[in-house]
Design an enzyme around this catalytic site. Structure first.
Site, short mmCIF file in Angstrom:
data_model
loop_
_atom_site.label_atom_id
_atom_site.label_comp_id
_atom_site.label_asym_id
_atom_site.label_seq_id
_atom_site.Cartn_x
_atom_site.Cartn_y
_atom_site.Cartn_z
N ASP A 1 0.86 -1.22 0.12
CA ASP A 1 0.09 -0.07 0.04
C ASP A 1 0.92 1.28 0.00
O ASP A 1 1.66 1.27 0.98
CB ASP A 1 -0.92 0.04 1.36
CG ASP A 1 -2.03 1.19 1.33
OD1 ASP A 1 -2.26 1.57 0.08
OD2 ASP A 1 -2.08 1.56 2.47
N THR B 1 0.93 4.25 0.74
CA THR B 1 1.04 5.04 2.01
C THR B 1 1.62 4.41 3.18
O THR B 1 1.11 3.18 3.53
CB THR B 1 -0.44 5.78 2.31
OG1 THR B 1 -0.94 6.44 1.17
CG2 THR B 1 -0.16 6.75 3.55
N ASP C 1 -1.67 0.22 6.47
CA ASP C 1 -2.10 0.94 7.70
C ASP C 1 -3.52 1.33 7.94
O ASP C 1 -3.78 1.86 9.01
CB ASP C 1 -1.16 2.17 7.84
CG ASP C 1 -1.53 3.10 6.68
OD1 ASP C 1 -2.09 3.04 5.86
OD2 ASP C 1 -0.63 4.09 6.66
#
Length: 783
Positions: A301, A303, A533
């Site tokens: 991912d 980010t 996250d």
């Protein structure tokens, strides 16, 4: 209680302390590590330890007490294993505390952050996107709160919660924010009641190494006791002295038990977890250390992995004669309308002051709809991903968005609607574009390059614009960063298995699509790790073979991850990969040492059932081999550095080393019986030569198991043979052996030892060739 609580003031500090002292507070969720009693019980109350106690009773009956030495070693192993696991547990528990997020509560009219177990009955909690609700409660105020109660109901659909609605512990906030009052805390919450009534189910471990070891142990469990009983019965029936028969049976059964192998595996994993904790990596599932070492595909991912997660508001680009100041006022109205401070909102708030606009109704951001909005006295405004909220986008706007996205900016659109935001947004007017930049981690490029060099494929799965993601991926040197796909354009019935074969960057991905992409990689034969996250990563992380969460992420995401990176630093995964390789390579190598003993003991037990001769060893005579040629070197070698790539040859290493060594030992033990007849050797003399040749074959097996050799390994292997030889020089009588340097056994012993080494080498070559012919793909000739 709800009616008496002021959502803006909450409890006073004095009230909260009084309730806490009365025991009306929340409790910490149960730890993921074993308790100390569980560790002690798991190491002490095993089948093999029970067998050892029975065997000790048999030796005690014979009165030959020095043969009880094996029991001292077994107890020492159990104690050492327990101490190591307890030390590792304490280290992991400390790291778990660091990984825990704080809960926002309202006390004395101010928002404060407290630990989970400091929430008291009647506390007002402020919850937002990504939070996992720690108590049962009721909603006091709500900004379009949407929760996922799938952990409770099994349904994955989002559920809207309004004023007065109940919320349940364990639920995850998908979007919106709310102030809720705690109506049930501690053992009275739904989650704790369920945990008391039923145990939580866990997904099966992907550990091939542990599955192989457990399969061996399970098979031996059904073999050891019957074979030992048959050996004892046949020897007594043939007229053997009962004491000698018992000692022979004990020696045979001790040899068949690979108890150190189980202990070695658990201790090595525990030590690795403790070592990783020092590198700020929390290991929630020990077998996951091995699983990650086998991973061949990592889905990132963007980010938190490539980027730090820190965003910066760069600029706003007005359209249709609107001014920047006007758009900044609207932006301020949007972001300050919500108490949920996500990274995008925080970045804008740092650049724009609160305009204190009158908000009539707010619509928080969610991963599904990709926008947030407000109804204000000045109009209805929404902010979100252009592809989702701009209808009939002009070519000029499309080109501008593409241009900025190609530069690596996150582009958001700001629109005004003349309808209620619950209706169709087709007539919404584009006010402008918002430019947000991502901060790329300074070590991202080198970390990703390391994984590529290790043969791991890297894919990016993100909810952002695919062109933006591709531009950032290109900046960190990600291979095939130009092979992108916009998942909004992918039909539901598309062939996802083919899709993942030809693309490396996936943008505008919904949580359900993330899960399907991970599943497709797995169906294509890949072992997949997923990093994330946020709540939108949860489904994919559950599906992946290995889930990796950032400590800065949501509590719900950390709760289902196998690893939590305490510093939210993805480069720490290099240490995890190295530890996993060390565990697999070392355990795979030294496991063969334990199975040599098991194999030759099984074979000798069966042979001597039908022989007129006594079993060739007594328990005390096997102690030098068990201790100095197996136990001690295997534990040291298991902790030695070994970071080669995993080749999935765990079983093959066992067969290529253990099988020929065991066959050679059995052959020589039988040969020694006939040599003993020719030279009229007694039992102790024959046993001495058998122990000597077994030790030397073990030493060669140690060399083979330790390849490639280095100074550390040689410093372990060389002293093992020196200590073993010293026993025959200085302490033979302690172990019921005779001095092999005295006539008449010196010459036969020397001949047996000298010939055993080349025979073992030839036997290894023959066995390897046979195994390769049986299954050329599984048994690699290079081992």
């Amino acid at each position: 209680m709800q009616s008496r609580i002021d959502s803006q003031k909450g409890l006073t500090t004095k009230q909260a302390k009084r309730l806490y002292d009365q025991g009306l507070h929340n409790t910490k969720r149960k730890g993921f590590t074993k308790t100390i009693p569980q560790i002690l019980q798991g190491n002490a109350f095993t089948l093999f330890n029970f067998i050892n106690i029975v065997l000790a009773a048999m030796v005690f009956y014979t009165g030959d007490y020095k043969n009880l030495l094996f029991l001292v070693i077994a107890v020492s192993n159990t104690i050492i294993g327990s101490i190591q696991e307890i030390r590792s547990k304490r280290q992991l528990d400390k790291m778990a505390i660091l990984s825990q997020g704080l809960i926002r509560v309202v006390r004395d009219g101010e928002i404060k952050k407290v630990e989970d177990d400091h929430i008291v009955l009647g506390d007002v909690l402020l919850i937002g996107h990504g939070d996992q609700i720690p108590i049962d409660g009721k909603v006091l105020t709500s900004d379009s709160l949407q929760v996922d109660e799938s952990q409770i109901t099994g349904e994955t659909n989002s559920i809207e919660k309004n004023h007065g609605d109940s919320v349940t512990s364990g639920s995850v906030v998908l979007s919106g924010s709310a102030r809720i009052v705690a109506t049930e805390v501690g053992e009275d919450t739904f989650v704790n009641r369920m945990e008391f009534e039923v145990s939580r189910t866990k997904k099966d471990s992907d550990s091939k190494m542990l599955k192989t070891i457990n399969k061996i142990i399970k098979w031996l469990t059904f073999v050891i006791v019957p074979l030992g009983a048959l050996l004892l019965y046949t020897k007594i029936m043939r007229g053997d002295d009962i004491d000698q028969a018992m000692l022979g049976t004990v020696a045979a059964m001790i040899g068949m038990i690979p108890e150190g192998l189980v202990l070695l595996s658990s201790v090595t994993l525990a030590v690795s977890a403790a070592k990783l904790a020092r590198h700020k990596v929390l290991v929630r599932e020990l077998p996951a250390i091995e699983t990650l070492a086998r991973v061949d595909t990592i889905c990132l991912d963007k980010t938190g992995t490539i980027t730090s997660g820190k965003l910066k508001f760069e600029d706003v680009l007005p359209f249709n004669n609107h001014s920047k100041d006007e758009l900044k006022h609207v932006l301020g109205s949007l972001v300050y309308a919500f108490e949920d401070d996500n990274e995008t909102s925080s970045a804008i708030k740092q650049a724009i002051e609160n305009p204190n606009a009158k908000i009539i109704k707010s619509f928080p951001f969610s991963s599904d709809k990709k926008w947030s909005g407000v109804d204000t006295s000045d109009g209805n405004f929404i902010m979100g991903a252009p592809q989702f909220i701009i209808k009939n986008m002009s070519q000029e706007v499309s080109d501008m968005i593409s241009d900025y996205a190609n530069q690596g900016y996150r582009v958001l659109a700001l629109l005004q609607s003349h309808k209620d935001l619950t209706e169709d947004l087709d007539d919404a007017e584009l006010l402008g574009l918002i430019l947000i930049s991502d901060e790329i981690r300074p070590d991202a490029k080198s970390t990703l390059q390391y994984f590529v060099e290790q043969g791991v494929s890297l894919k990016v799965i993100s909810g952002d614009d695919p062109k933006t993601v591709s531009a950032i991926a290109k900046r960190v040197g990600l291979k095939d960063s130009d092979k992108i796909v916009d998942m909004t354009e992918v039909p539901f019935d598309a062939d996802y298995q083919e899709l993942v074969k030809v693309n490396a960057v996936f943008g505008r991905v919904t949580p359900q699509q993330k899960k399907r992409l991970i599943r497709s990689y797995q169906l294509n034969g890949n072992t997949v790790a997923m990093t994330g996250d946020g709540v939108n990563d949860m489904l994919a992380m559950k599906q992946a073979n290995c889930g990796i969460a950032m400590a800065s992420g949501s509590e719900s995401t950390k709760g289902i991850a196998d690893f939590v990176l305490i510093n939210s630093n993805f480069s720490a995964m290099i240490d995890v990969l190295a530890e996993g390789r060390r565990v697999i390579n070392n355990i795979g190598s030294v496991a063969s040492l334990y199975l040599i003993k098991t194999m030759f003991s099984l074979s000798l037990t069966i042979l001597f059932m039908f022989s007129i001769h006594s079993y060739p060893f007594q328990p005390i005579q096997l102690t030098p081999i068990n201790t100095f040629m197996v136990g001690l070197p295997s534990f040291l070698l298991a902790l030695a550095p070994n970071y080669q790539r995993v080749t999935n040859q765990f079983s093959t290493k066992i067969y290529n080393i253990a099988l020929p060594a065991a066959m050679t030992i059995v052959g020589y033990v039988v040969l020694i019986i006939y040599i003993g007849k020719a030279f009229d050797f007694n039992f102790v003399q024959r046993a001495t030569i058998s122990v000597l040749v077994t030790g030397f074959i073990y030493w060669i097996a140690l060399f083979k198991a330790s390849r490639p050799l280095n100074k550390v390994k040689l410093s372990i292997i060389v002293p093992s043979i020196v200590i073993f030889a010293a026993i025959f020089l200085f302490f033979p009588s302690v172990f019921s052996l005779v001095d092999v340097f005295k006539m008449p056994i010196f010459i036969p012993a020397a001949l047996v030892v000298v010939t055993a080494v080349p025979v073992f080498i030839v036997m290894s070559s023959v066995v390897r060739r046979i195994l390769i012919k049986i299954n050329p793909e599984k048994f690699d000739d290079s081992i």
